[in-house]
Write an enzyme that holds these catalytic residues in place. Sequence first.
Site, short mmCIF file in Angstrom:
data_model
loop_
_atom_site.label_atom_id
_atom_site.label_comp_id
_atom_site.label_asym_id
_atom_site.label_seq_id
_atom_site.Cartn_x
_atom_site.Cartn_y
_atom_site.Cartn_z
N PHE A 70 -11.12 7.76 -1.66
CA PHE A 70 -10.64 6.67 -1.03
C PHE A 70 -10.23 5.60 -1.71
CE2 PHE A 70 -12.84 9.15 2.23
CZ PHE A 70 -12.19 8.65 3.45
N ASP B 96 -1.28 6.66 6.73
CA ASP B 96 -1.47 5.45 7.30
C ASP B 96 -0.27 4.85 8.02
OD1 ASP B 96 -2.48 2.79 8.56
OD2 ASP B 96 -2.32 1.80 6.70
N PHE C 136 0.98 -1.08 0.14
CA PHE C 136 0.26 -0.04 0.00
C PHE C 136 0.84 1.22 -0.10
CE2 PHE C 136 -3.28 2.90 1.15
CZ PHE C 136 -4.49 2.41 0.84
#
Length: 349
Positions: free
Chosen positions: A329, A80, A27
């Site tokens: 998102f 994140d 990610f």
Amino acid sequence: MTEFDNLTWLHGKPQGSGLLKANPEDFVVVEDLGFTPDGEGEHILLRILKNGCNTRFVADALAKFLKIHAREVSFAGQKDKHAVTEQWLCARVPGKEMPDFSAFQLEGCKVLEYARHKRKLRLGALKGNAFTLVLREISDRRDVETRLQAIRDGGVPNYFGAQRFGIGGSNLQGALRWAQSNAPVRDRNKRSFWLSAARSALFNQIVHQRLKKPDFNQVVDGDALQLAGRGSWFVATSEELPELQRRVDEKELMITASLPGSGEWGTQRAALAFEQDAIAQETVLQSLLLREKVEASRRAMLLYPQQLSWNWWDDVTVELRFWLPAGSFATSVVRELINTMGDYAHIAE
């Protein structure tokens, strides 16, 4: 209120499953500010590469290194902890002397570049994000391939991702408790998270209900339409519908859905009646937004990932690359491809 996992899919519920974020390198997010630093001013913009660090942790460490208050370090968005991310932080450091950032040592974090800037970097002040995702253990390659083609042409619902609502929906539950209480919330972060979750949930519900309609992308009288990539909108009238529909079909215009709050919603007539009916049962959250004077706004109903490409490493692993505008998102793209194994509500926005 419809649970996030049960919101309407644009391309039907995925047939197969897969794994998102088996490790942080699966990610990767690179912030796109949309501008370059001024080269002068009392603020310093820093482009930082991080792995295993959340944004607030890095910002606090940077403030400590610079010997300034934590509130003097800002950022455009949370990224994140369990990902590889490049993002910009901004520190207010008046004076001509540039700090020696080679001395800033933080495990999993590296300063890539820095420059002075005239203005503070505020939350949301970025153009978008470039994503590189790796999906693993895919059970149905053919279905994912078909869906990628469909997404390239038709986009995905512009839902707020599960992470907006917190692990186990904690932010939304906090908003509901607050709405039913007269007690003030003094923690600014909680207040912001809870109000954002409340408004996002109502938006998702409106989009969910509209996508149930076979003609969901047909312009109706009173729809609020947005020029692609712009924030402002205008109201469709019945006389203009054929021409406006042509522009929507060509992706020049986007149908929007309400981000409810105080003030005018933006839609009128038939479109307004539909939106009001879609969330008629959510009186508690609507009352909270009115009570706290959160201003109503609009958001595009659909999201078209830009520069979308993919590469199959093998029959069960695919690498995706795409760019999304700020506030959208990546997980809302992924949910149209696979039934994700595990909970990704922990993924920061």
